[in-house]
Scaffold this active site. Structure first.
Site, PDB file in Angstrom:
ATOM      1  N   ARG A 488       0.805  -1.142   0.113  1.00  0.00           N
ATOM      2  CA  ARG A 488       0.075   0.038  -0.051  1.00  0.00           C
ATOM      3  C   ARG A 488       0.870   1.196   0.089  1.00  0.00           C
ATOM      4  NH1 ARG A 488      -3.892   0.029   4.435  1.00  0.00           N
ATOM      5  NH2 ARG A 488      -4.574   1.961   3.705  1.00  0.00           N
ATOM      6  N   GLY A 489       0.326   2.377  -0.464  1.00  0.00           N
ATOM      7  CA  GLY A 489       1.022   3.533  -0.644  1.00  0.00           C
ATOM      8  C   GLY A 489       0.242   4.535  -0.564  1.00  0.00           C
ATOM      9  N   GLY A 490       0.625   5.901  -0.709  1.00  0.00           N
ATOM     10  CA  GLY A 490      -0.302   7.131  -0.249  1.00  0.00           C
ATOM     11  C   GLY A 490      -1.452   7.160  -1.143  1.00  0.00           C
ATOM     12  N   PHE A 491      -1.381   6.413  -2.479  1.00  0.00           N
ATOM     13  CA  PHE A 491      -2.591   6.765  -3.343  1.00  0.00           C
ATOM     14  C   PHE A 491      -3.431   5.223  -3.375  1.00  0.00           C
ATOM     15  CE2 PHE A 491       0.235   9.897  -4.886  1.00  0.00           C
ATOM     16  CZ  PHE A 491      -0.647  10.922  -5.072  1.00  0.00           C
ATOM     17  N   GLY A 492      -3.147   4.312  -2.659  1.00  0.00           N
ATOM     18  CA  GLY A 492      -3.896   3.340  -2.343  1.00  0.00           C
ATOM     19  C   GLY A 492      -3.339   2.103  -2.250  1.00  0.00           C
ATOM     20  N   VAL A 494      -2.173  -2.068  -3.400  1.00  0.00           N
ATOM     21  CA  VAL A 494      -1.793  -2.819  -4.491  1.00  0.00           C
ATOM     22  C   VAL A 494      -1.881  -4.337  -4.081  1.00  0.00           C
ATOM     23  CG1 VAL A 494       0.452  -3.556  -5.904  1.00  0.00           C
ATOM     24  CG2 VAL A 494       0.165  -1.386  -4.697  1.00  0.00           C
ATOM     25  N   LYS A 508      -2.728  -1.784  -9.251  1.00  0.00           N
ATOM     26  CA  LYS A 508      -2.416  -0.632  -8.250  1.00  0.00           C
ATOM     27  C   LYS A 508      -4.055   0.050  -8.198  1.00  0.00           C
ATOM     28  CE  LYS A 508       0.079   3.722  -7.733  1.00  0.00           C
ATOM     29  NZ  LYS A 508       1.102   4.477  -8.528  1.00  0.00           N
ATOM     30  N   ASP A 605      11.070  11.025  -7.965  1.00  0.00           N
ATOM     31  CA  ASP A 605      10.940  10.289  -6.617  1.00  0.00           C
ATOM     32  C   ASP A 605      11.771   8.963  -6.793  1.00  0.00           C
ATOM     33  OD1 ASP A 605      10.284  10.014  -3.903  1.00  0.00           O
ATOM     34  OD2 ASP A 605       8.359   9.187  -4.536  1.00  0.00           O
TER      35      ASP A 605
END
Ligand SMILES: *[C@@H]1O[C@H](CO)[C@@H](O)[C@H](O)[C@H]1NC(C)=O
Ligand SMILES: *[C@@H]1O[C@H](CO)[C@@H](O)[C@H](O)[C@H]1NC(C)=O
Ligand SMILES: *[C@@H]1O[C@H](CO)[C@@H](O)[C@H](O)[C@H]1NC(C)=O
Ligand SMILES: *[C@@H]1O[C@H](CO)[C@@H](O)[C@H](O)[C@H]1NC(C)=O
Ligand SMILES: *[C@@H]1O[C@H](CO)[C@@H](O)[C@H](O)[C@H]1NC(C)=O
Ligand SMILES: *[C@@H]1O[C@H](CO)[C@@H](O)[C@H](O)[C@H]1NC(C)=O
Ligand SMILES: *[C@@H]1O[C@H](CO)[C@@H](O)[C@H](O)[C@H]1NC(C)=O
Ligand SMILES: *[C@@H]1O[C@H](CO)[C@@H](O)[C@H](O)[C@H]1NC(C)=O
Ligand SMILES: *[C@@H]1O[C@H](CO)[C@@H](O)[C@H](O)[C@H]1NC(C)=O
Ligand SMILES: *[C@@H]1O[C@H](CO)[C@@H](O)[C@H](O)[C@H]1NC(C)=O
Ligand SMILES: *[C@@H]1O[C@H](CO)[C@@H](O)[C@H](O)[C@H]1NC(C)=O
Ligand SMILES: *[C@@H]1O[C@H](CO)[C@@H](O)[C@H](O)[C@H]1NC(C)=O
Length: 796
Positions: A488-492, A494, A508, A605
């Site tokens: 999982r990351g800042g945008f949702g 996986v 994703k 990034d």
């Protein structure tokens, strides 16, 4: 033994004062168990001391000679006592070394030097300093004041760069304890008590007061910072007449105490780090320790509310109203504050410039103009702050609006939000109804192309990857079940899924509530659809369904580079050839983005968690959510929304929002140093003496010891010249001025041609701006001010 050592001197000199009260140690006269050196003036003694009454282990110590309580201020062999029945001897050898050995001849402690002959003498001075001198001209070779244990005596200088006090282990055990104290002065003098590698308490030097000498009857402290560069030091002296003995010591419990002798016992002049509120970050992010009342208490900064319940501040505080980037923001002037940790010092700024510096950076949460006229700004969380009742600095806290207006917004905003939601629901229903009438697949493709066309002009044939229906994806991921989630990351989140014809894929799913995510989505789809390179992760398809946005990537079983690099067990998988291959692979992928594809793409990034590894450990750059495309001859751009990962971002990007291909070069340099050293850019191991990896690498490089940077796990497999070349290139990449940094094409040339001549890197000054890096569990500071944080795709 003591008497026998005196006999030769009697014979040699024919006359001697009382041999036991001498203040000097010479080559002819070693010091044995019952001997002591007494300083001229009689204040201090040096000899052997056993802290336990059984006399089982002997330490070479300095203590106060003429007070009733045996008080040790310095220990030579704290971790190597001489145990009975062996007995100790301190001597100056024929090589002019000062050596502490036992009766078996084992050496327990030594001061080595390269002077030969009968040239040195050791003397105990009346300040408590034991010095080794060259006899003809009294040049000091070594002194105990430069190597304190847990005590800082008046007039001793403690260096910011390397000096530290380290506590005893127990009340009666001088061996190395858990706590240590070090000084920093990247802009404001502060000192930090560490528990192991964790900051335990951070104390600031009040601008008008003094560090240790809180006002106390009859004792006047004079405190000073002197020296320059690596020689910068702190020193205190007692200037009042007839003052009793005073000492500063870090006790075995981590309490920093200033003590004075009152003829009978030691009394506290000041004690630090005793209440919970004093402890590092104890009030959480955006919380502060309020020292104004009788009992220090955690509170939230104005404009923030507690995350947890009651007095539990471990989660800190959150904004009552989010900041919006680009919008005029309001600054609250908080007075008498202990400035938060992790500031950036922006040199040469007036108060107005300092405010502008903060306003121009979307990550900025506060700024301060210190009493020494230094502009400090904070990016992201404010941690370990406090409010004093007298001294302190003015902290300008950035809020979306003044706290009064906030109250209005709290009422109006929900109403607006409610109305918007209703409108949306209505619109979506209408759309869905219409959409259902058309053929499913066609709709997807048409929507997709319309969608992409509206963002960036691209031709139809550019988009030739499959559109996958939402239903197929739901089936492939077992309806997005938790067991299929791999990251999982800042945008949702996986998910791993099995798609017909492609087999394993990583999916994703962008979270629905992140408004910014749509921008990132457009970006990623348009960009990756066009990119084909061995060292870039492949986008296999995508899906837009209502407000769902999904991306389908190739599945890479080995996860990301950071899961190998920083894992004690897995780092051995990365032998040197693999590391070198990964470095070159990432460089080629980046070169492709910068120069070889039809566009110039800045990734913005690049970091270890964004490098995925396939089954052959071939690196693939992923996560283009932040990437920017440059058209034509554009060389540089500016943004007001600085997003990225702290530590990997170049100085000009963090400070001014300016980015170019050279910002990626910087991140690459950091990544390269990480791969070679196995150390994180904000690594706890480094914190003790260096501000970060770049500072550490530079110091070793300067000292000609760059090989020490190479991680121990590759020692058996590495080629020294390759590793050194990598470090050299890494340092060229992290130089301050973008113009000094090489292009990725030169980087590859330098890495692959052993004969290529490399220029000398310039000292990276950036590290001097930071006070010190975090050692908290968060492994990268993903700063989120405007509700945007960067994506981390892990677990693929
Ligand atoms: C100990 O020595 C110091 C320094 O010489 C002197 O000022 C002090 O009076 C002495 N104290 C005692 C208790 O003898
Ligand atoms: C330990 O040494 C001190 C002084 O050196 C002496 O007074 C004491 O009696 C010794 N204790 C034992 C148990 O030997
Ligand atoms: C040191 O030098 C003296 C006289 O030169 C000699 O007698 C002695 O054996 C030497 N000691 C060692 C350990 O070499
Ligand atoms: C060296 O120091 C001692 C005592 O500290 C002093 O007596 C001597 O004169 C000094 N010698 C020189 C050359 O400065
Ligand atoms: C002190 O004397 C030694 C040897 O005589 C010499 O090498 C050194 O440079 C002198 N140091 C100073 C500061 O004069
Ligand atoms: C020192 O650290 C060890 C573990 O690292 C811990 O067990 C011990 O209690 C600590 N001592 C103090 C005084 O905090
Ligand atoms: C210091 O850290 C150790 C573990 O690293 C912990 O066990 C100990 O409780 C800590 N001591 C204090 C006083 O917080
Ligand atoms: C210690 O004793 C001396 C003489 O007895 C006295 O003058 C001095 O004030 C005392 N110091 C303290 C701190 O009590
Ligand atoms: C001095 O401070 C320490 C640490 O807080 C405390 O344990 C001790 O009791 C204090 N001593 C006096 C005499 O107040
Ligand atoms: C404090 O709150 C955190 C979560 O914010 C929770 O994990 C922790 O258990 C709480 N501690 C206490 C003592 O309630
Ligand atoms: C903040 O408040 C302090 C104290 O009231 C004042 O001296 C200072 O000028 C203020 N700073 C700004 C920028 O308004
Ligand atoms: C800051 O200003 C001083 C004098 O005005 C100048 O010498 C120095 O180079 C400046 N530093 C920076 C980083 O601009």
């Amino acid at each position: 033994m003591g008497t026998s050592s005196c006999i030769p001197i009697f014979i040699l000199l024919l006359f001697s004062p009382l041999c036991k009260s001498d203040d000097r140690l010479t080559q002819a006269k070693p010091l044995f168990l019952d001997d002591t050196l007494i300083s001229k003036g009689g204040a201090f003694a040096l000899g052997f001391y056993s802290p336990t009454s059984s006399n089982a282990s002997w330490y070479l110590c300095i203590w106060y000679h003429n007070i009733s309580k045996h008080t040790v201020v310095w220990t030579a062999n704290r971790d190597s006592p001489i145990t009975a029945p062996s007995s100790p001897m301190l001597a100056i050898t024929n090589n002019s070394d000062l050596v502490l050995s036992d009766s078996q001849g084992h050496i327990h402690w030594a001061v080595n030097n390269d002077i030969t002959g009968m040239g040195v003498v050791a003397e105990l001075l009346n300040k408590g300093n034991f010095v080794l001198r060259r006899s003809p001209n009294n040049t000091t070779i070594w002194e105990s004041f430069d190597h304190p244990t847990d005590t800082l005596l008046p007039t001793a200088k403690i260096l910011f760069s390397t000096g530290r006090l380290v506590s005893w282990k127990e009340l009666n055990d001088p061996s190395t304890g858990n706590f240590s104290l070090s000084f920093y002065s990247s802009s404001t003098l502060q000192f930090i008590i560490w528990n192991g590698t964790q900051p335990y308490s951070r104390i600031l030097m009040p601008n008008d007061g003094s560090v240790f000498g809180d006002t106390y009857p009859n004792i006047v402290f004079s405190e000073a910072i002197g020296g320059t560069g690596d020689g910068l030091y702190y020193q205190y002296t007692i200037i009042s007449d007839n003052s009793p003995y005073v000492r500063v010591m870090l006790d075995y419990m981590g309490v920093l105490r200033t003590l004075s002798w009152n003829n009978l016992s030691w009394t506290n002049i000041s004690v630090r780090a005793t209440s919970d509120c004093d402890l590092y970050a104890s009030c959480g992010p955006f919380g502060y320790c309020d020292y104004v009342g009788h009992v220090p208490t955690c509170r939230c900064l104005d404009g923030f509310e507690p995350v947890g319940l009651g007095l539990n501040f471990s989660g800190g505080c959150r904004r009552t109203m989010a900041l919006t980037c680009g919008k005029q923001s309001y600054y609250l002037n908080l007075t008498q504050m202990k400035i938060p940790d992790k500031f950036l010092h922006v040199p040469n700024k007036s108060i107005d410039d300092c405010a502008a510096e903060c306003s121009n950076n979307c990550l900025c949460t506060a700024y301060t103009m210190t009493n020494q006229s230094r502009c400090l700004i904070w990016l992201g969380e404010l941690i370990d702050t406090g409010k004093y009742d007298q001294y302190g600095e003015n902290l300008h806290l950035r809020l979306a609006d003044s706290p009064e207006n906030n109250k209005m917004v709290k009422i109006v905003l929900p109403i607006i939000a409610c109305m918007l939601t209703l409108t949306c629901i209505a619109l979506v229903s209408i759309c869905k109804y219409r959409a259902r009438k058309r053929h499913k697949k066609d709709t997807h493709k048409r929507q997709m192309i319309e969608y992409l066309n509206s963002s960036i002009e691209i031709e139809d044939e550019d988009v030739d990857f499959p559109f996958v229906s939402f239903e197929d994806i739901a089936a492939a991921t077992d309806n997005f079940s938790d067991s299929n989630q791999i990251g999982r990351g800042g945008f949702g989140k996986v998910y791993k899924g099995i798609l017909e014809g492609v087999n394993e894929v990583a999916i994703k799913r962008l979270s629905k509530d992140s408004g910014q995510g749509i921008e990132e989505f457009k970006n990623e789809v348009v960009l990756i659809a066009k990119l084909q390179h061995k060292n870039l992760v492949r986008l296999l398809g995508c899906c837009i369904h209502g407000d769902e946005r999904l991306l389908i990537y190739e599945y890479l079983p080995n996860k990301s580079l950071d899961t190998f690099l920083f894992d004690a067990a897995r780092q051995f998988v990365l032998d040197w050839p693999t590391r070198f291959k990964i470095i070159k692979g990432v460089a080629r992928g980046l070169l492709y983005l910068h120069q070889d594809s039809r566009l110039t793409i800045i990734h913005r990034d690049l970091k270890a968690s964004n490098i995925l590894l396939d089954s052959e450990m071939v690196p693939k750059i992923s996560d283009f959510g932040m990437a920017r495309i440059f058209g034509g001859n554009q060389q540089q751009a500016n943004t007001t929304r600085v997003v990225g990962t702290y530590g990997y971002m170049s100085p000009e990007y963090v400070m001014g929002g300016a980015f170019s291909v050279k910002s990626d070069t910087y991140s690459f340099g950091v990544l390269l140093l990480e791969i070679v050293s196995g150390l994180k850019i904000s690594s706890p191991q480094l914190v003790m003496n260096f501000v970060g990896l770049t500072a550490y690498a530079w110091r070793l490089w300067e000292d000609g010891k760059a090989a020490e940077l190479v991680h121990s796990s590759v020692i058996e497999t590495y080629q020294l010249h390759e590793a050194l070349r990598c470090i050299h290139v890494g340092l060229l990449c992290v130089q301050d001025r973008p113009d000094d940094r090489p292009l990725m094409s030169s980087v590859i040339f330098m890495l692959e041609n052993e004969s290529a001549l490399l220029s000398a890197p310039k000292k990276p000054a950036y590290f001097a701006l930071r006070n010190f890096e975090t050692t908290e569990p968060r492994e990268n500071i993903e700063i989120s001010v405007d509700g945007v944080s960067n994506t981390t795709l892990v677990g693929r």
